[in-house]
Design a protein around this motif. Sequence first.
Motif, PDB file in Angstrom:
ATOM      1  N   ARG A  37      -0.033   7.494   9.859  1.00  0.00           N
ATOM      2  CA  ARG A  37       0.162   7.274   8.425  1.00  0.00           C
ATOM      3  C   ARG A  37       1.183   6.163   8.194  1.00  0.00           C
ATOM      4  O   ARG A  37       1.002   5.299   7.325  1.00  0.00           O
ATOM      5  CB  ARG A  37       0.594   8.577   7.748  1.00  0.00           C
ATOM      6  CG  ARG A  37       0.545   8.487   6.238  1.00  0.00           C
ATOM      7  CD  ARG A  37       0.724   9.823   5.547  1.00  0.00           C
ATOM      8  NE  ARG A  37       1.968  10.460   5.911  1.00  0.00           N
ATOM      9  CZ  ARG A  37       2.068  11.707   6.378  1.00  0.00           C
ATOM     10  NH1 ARG A  37       0.994  12.439   6.530  1.00  0.00           N
ATOM     11  NH2 ARG A  37       3.238  12.219   6.683  1.00  0.00           N
ATOM     12  N   ARG A  40      -0.520   2.811   9.045  1.00  0.00           N
ATOM     13  CA  ARG A  40      -1.431   2.391   7.974  1.00  0.00           C
ATOM     14  C   ARG A  40      -0.679   1.846   6.769  1.00  0.00           C
ATOM     15  O   ARG A  40      -1.160   0.945   6.088  1.00  0.00           O
ATOM     16  CB  ARG A  40      -2.311   3.566   7.544  1.00  0.00           C
ATOM     17  CG  ARG A  40      -3.453   3.812   8.483  1.00  0.00           C
ATOM     18  CD  ARG A  40      -4.444   4.820   7.897  1.00  0.00           C
ATOM     19  NE  ARG A  40      -5.537   5.038   8.820  1.00  0.00           N
ATOM     20  CZ  ARG A  40      -5.563   6.003   9.729  1.00  0.00           C
ATOM     21  NH1 ARG A  40      -4.552   6.852   9.828  1.00  0.00           N
ATOM     22  NH2 ARG A  40      -6.594   6.133  10.532  1.00  0.00           N
ATOM     23  N   SER A  41       0.513   2.384   6.504  1.00  0.00           N
ATOM     24  CA  SER A  41       1.285   1.887   5.360  1.00  0.00           C
ATOM     25  C   SER A  41       1.795   0.466   5.600  1.00  0.00           C
ATOM     26  O   SER A  41       2.060  -0.263   4.653  1.00  0.00           O
ATOM     27  CB  SER A  41       2.455   2.836   5.049  1.00  0.00           C
ATOM     28  OG  SER A  41       3.444   2.745   6.051  1.00  0.00           O
ATOM     29  N   TRP A  42       1.951   0.055   6.859  1.00  0.00           N
ATOM     30  CA  TRP A  42       2.403  -1.292   7.192  1.00  0.00           C
ATOM     31  C   TRP A  42       1.248  -2.290   7.296  1.00  0.00           C
ATOM     32  O   TRP A  42       1.486  -3.504   7.337  1.00  0.00           O
ATOM     33  CB  TRP A  42       3.167  -1.279   8.513  1.00  0.00           C
ATOM     34  CG  TRP A  42       4.607  -0.904   8.354  1.00  0.00           C
ATOM     35  CD1 TRP A  42       5.105   0.336   8.117  1.00  0.00           C
ATOM     36  CD2 TRP A  42       5.723  -1.784   8.437  1.00  0.00           C
ATOM     37  NE1 TRP A  42       6.471   0.293   8.060  1.00  0.00           N
ATOM     38  CE2 TRP A  42       6.876  -0.997   8.250  1.00  0.00           C
ATOM     39  CE3 TRP A  42       5.875  -3.147   8.659  1.00  0.00           C
ATOM     40  CZ2 TRP A  42       8.148  -1.537   8.271  1.00  0.00           C
ATOM     41  CZ3 TRP A  42       7.143  -3.685   8.683  1.00  0.00           C
ATOM     42  CH2 TRP A  42       8.269  -2.886   8.476  1.00  0.00           C
ATOM     43  N   SER A  44      -2.074  -4.513   6.220  1.00  0.00           N
ATOM     44  CA  SER A  44      -2.656  -5.088   5.014  1.00  0.00           C
ATOM     45  C   SER A  44      -3.966  -4.354   4.720  1.00  0.00           C
ATOM     46  O   SER A  44      -4.507  -3.672   5.596  1.00  0.00           O
ATOM     47  CB  SER A  44      -2.910  -6.580   5.212  1.00  0.00           C
ATOM     48  OG  SER A  44      -3.942  -6.773   6.154  1.00  0.00           O
ATOM     49  N   PRO A  45      -4.513  -4.492   3.525  1.00  0.00           N
ATOM     50  CA  PRO A  45      -5.783  -3.809   3.234  1.00  0.00           C
ATOM     51  C   PRO A  45      -6.908  -4.202   4.197  1.00  0.00           C
ATOM     52  O   PRO A  45      -7.701  -3.347   4.599  1.00  0.00           O
ATOM     53  CB  PRO A  45      -6.104  -4.255   1.803  1.00  0.00           C
ATOM     54  CG  PRO A  45      -4.781  -4.571   1.202  1.00  0.00           C
ATOM     55  CD  PRO A  45      -3.948  -5.112   2.318  1.00  0.00           C
ATOM     56  N   GLU A  46      -6.972  -5.486   4.598  1.00  0.00           N
ATOM     57  CA  GLU A  46      -8.001  -5.911   5.539  1.00  0.00           C
ATOM     58  C   GLU A  46      -7.780  -5.276   6.906  1.00  0.00           C
ATOM     59  O   GLU A  46      -8.720  -4.810   7.552  1.00  0.00           O
ATOM     60  CB  GLU A  46      -8.008  -7.443   5.690  1.00  0.00           C
ATOM     61  CG  GLU A  46      -8.374  -8.183   4.428  1.00  0.00           C
ATOM     62  CD  GLU A  46      -7.167  -8.391   3.505  1.00  0.00           C
ATOM     63  OE1 GLU A  46      -6.018  -8.306   3.980  1.00  0.00           O
ATOM     64  OE2 GLU A  46      -7.385  -8.627   2.318  1.00  0.00           O
ATOM     65  N   GLN A  47      -6.516  -5.269   7.358  1.00  0.00           N
ATOM     66  CA  GLN A  47      -6.199  -4.658   8.648  1.00  0.00           C
ATOM     67  C   GLN A  47      -6.487  -3.163   8.627  1.00  0.00           C
ATOM     68  O   GLN A  47      -6.988  -2.607   9.598  1.00  0.00           O
ATOM     69  CB  GLN A  47      -4.738  -4.905   9.009  1.00  0.00           C
ATOM     70  CG  GLN A  47      -4.405  -6.329   9.374  1.00  0.00           C
ATOM     71  CD  GLN A  47      -2.918  -6.532   9.568  1.00  0.00           C
ATOM     72  OE1 GLN A  47      -2.083  -5.866   8.940  1.00  0.00           O
ATOM     73  NE2 GLN A  47      -2.570  -7.459  10.436  1.00  0.00           N
ATOM     74  N   ARG A  48      -6.168  -2.513   7.524  1.00  0.00           N
ATOM     75  CA  ARG A  48      -6.389  -1.069   7.412  1.00  0.00           C
ATOM     76  C   ARG A  48      -7.877  -0.738   7.483  1.00  0.00           C
ATOM     77  O   ARG A  48      -8.281   0.183   8.188  1.00  0.00           O
ATOM     78  CB  ARG A  48      -5.786  -0.543   6.110  1.00  0.00           C
ATOM     79  CG  ARG A  48      -5.696   0.960   6.045  1.00  0.00           C
ATOM     80  CD  ARG A  48      -5.008   1.470   4.785  1.00  0.00           C
ATOM     81  NE  ARG A  48      -3.753   0.790   4.520  1.00  0.00           N
ATOM     82  CZ  ARG A  48      -3.496   0.068   3.417  1.00  0.00           C
ATOM     83  NH1 ARG A  48      -4.412  -0.058   2.481  1.00  0.00           N
ATOM     84  NH2 ARG A  48      -2.340  -0.508   3.249  1.00  0.00           N
ATOM     85  N   THR A  49      -8.695  -1.524   6.796  1.00  0.00           N
ATOM     86  CA  THR A  49     -10.139  -1.310   6.836  1.00  0.00           C
ATOM     87  C   THR A  49     -10.670  -1.522   8.243  1.00  0.00           C
ATOM     88  O   THR A  49     -11.470  -0.731   8.740  1.00  0.00           O
ATOM     89  CB  THR A  49     -10.848  -2.275   5.862  1.00  0.00           C
ATOM     90  OG1 THR A  49     -10.324  -2.069   4.557  1.00  0.00           O
ATOM     91  CG2 THR A  49     -12.345  -2.058   5.863  1.00  0.00           C
ATOM     92  N   GLU A  50     -10.197  -2.597   8.895  1.00  0.00           N
ATOM     93  CA  GLU A  50     -10.631  -2.884  10.256  1.00  0.00           C
ATOM     94  C   GLU A  50     -10.204  -1.770  11.214  1.00  0.00           C
ATOM     95  O   GLU A  50     -10.979  -1.350  12.072  1.00  0.00           O
ATOM     96  CB  GLU A  50     -10.010  -4.220  10.682  1.00  0.00           C
ATOM     97  CG  GLU A  50     -10.610  -4.852  11.879  1.00  0.00           C
ATOM     98  CD  GLU A  50     -10.046  -6.241  12.111  1.00  0.00           C
ATOM     99  OE1 GLU A  50     -10.840  -7.111  12.481  1.00  0.00           O
ATOM    100  OE2 GLU A  50      -8.832  -6.447  11.945  1.00  0.00           O
ATOM    101  N   ASP A  52      -9.558   1.417  10.469  1.00  0.00           N
ATOM    102  CA  ASP A  52     -10.274   2.662  10.190  1.00  0.00           C
ATOM    103  C   ASP A  52     -11.727   2.613  10.659  1.00  0.00           C
ATOM    104  O   ASP A  52     -12.266   3.627  11.091  1.00  0.00           O
ATOM    105  CB  ASP A  52     -10.222   2.979   8.696  1.00  0.00           C
ATOM    106  CG  ASP A  52      -8.829   3.390   8.247  1.00  0.00           C
ATOM    107  OD1 ASP A  52      -8.023   3.819   9.102  1.00  0.00           O
ATOM    108  OD2 ASP A  52      -8.536   3.268   7.036  1.00  0.00           O
TER     109      ASP A  52
END
Length: 152
Positions: A37, A40-42, A44-50, A52
Motif C-alpha cells: 500500500r 502504491r502511494s508513491w 504515479s498513476p501510470e506506474q500503479r496501473t502497470e 497492478d
Amino acid sequence: MTRRLRRIGFWPHRSVAVSRLYQAAKAEKTIQGRALRLLRSWLSPEQRTEFDTRGYFDVVGCDSGKRYRIRRGTSGNVNEIDEYGRLGRGWCFVPLGGLVEGDVMLAQKIALETDEERALSVANSFPGPIRWRLPRYRPSEGRSLGARFYSS
C-alpha cells in the motif's frame, strides 16, 4: 421449490462476497499488505496501473536518463530497458535490513530516481535475460552453410 431456490440462491453469493471482503481487509493489515500500500502511494498513476496489471513498473534514472524496470521481488529484480523496450543488464541492490517486497521495491525506486550513480556503484550487475533459440535446422559437418562454391 422455485420459491425455496430463490430464497436460498441469494445468500451463498452474499456470503462469498463478504468472505472475500474480509480476506482482503485481513491481507491489508499484514506487513506485506502495508508495504504494498505504501509502494502504491508513491507510484504515479501510470506506474500503479502497470504494477497492478503486469507486476512491474518502469522508472527513469536521474543521472543518465536510462529506463529501468523494477519487477516484484527483493533481489535481482531491476533491469535496464533499451530504446526498443527490451530488457538489458540486470542490477541487484537492496537496502540493509530484513525488509519485505514492497519496501525493497520502493527503496529501489527512490534510489534510482534520486541518486542513480551511487545506487549502481554499490549494485551487482548481471547479464540480461538470454533469449534462447530452438535449433530448426542444423547442417551436418560435411555440408556447407548455404554458401555455394564454384570451381573455375
